[in-house]
Design an enzyme around this catalytic site. Sequence first.
Site, short mmCIF file in Angstrom:
data_model
loop_
_atom_site.label_atom_id
_atom_site.label_comp_id
_atom_site.label_asym_id
_atom_site.label_seq_id
_atom_site.Cartn_x
_atom_site.Cartn_y
_atom_site.Cartn_z
N ASP A 185 -0.21 -5.71 0.76
CA ASP A 185 -1.53 -6.04 0.22
C ASP A 185 -1.44 -7.43 -0.38
O ASP A 185 -0.48 -7.74 -1.09
CB ASP A 185 -1.94 -5.04 -0.86
N CYS B 134 0.85 -1.19 0.00
CA CYS B 134 0.00 0.00 0.00
C CYS B 134 0.89 1.24 0.00
O CYS B 134 1.75 1.39 0.88
CB CYS B 134 -0.91 0.01 1.23
#
EC number: 1.7.1.13
Length: 117
Positions: A39, A32
Amino acid sequence: MIDADLLEFFPNPAPDQPYLIEHVHEEFTSVCPKTGHPDFGEVVIRYRPGEACVELKSLKIYFQGFRDAGIFYEAVTNRVADDLHEAMKPRTLEVETRWRGRGGIRSVITATRGEAG
């Protein structure tokens, strides 16, 4: 580093036949760009090939280039769609990313390229 030049292709063995190919990468990771947290997601690629098909080992290595990249979900999805569409020139292409939940929210992003229908 995300490098589309890592992608390799082979000739479509049935270029006159309309058929659908689906590849699912279950262990996709990126970072992210806001929080720096990892992520985790799944990338689903569906395409009707033109003259070429993507070689899977090269696709896996290409995906690994996203591992340390600070990139939003939407950018991942569109980058993969753009890179594959430009290099492979399929009749149709759909890239769907399914992101694991964080903070109570799960996301699914879909990008399409190529002929309508």
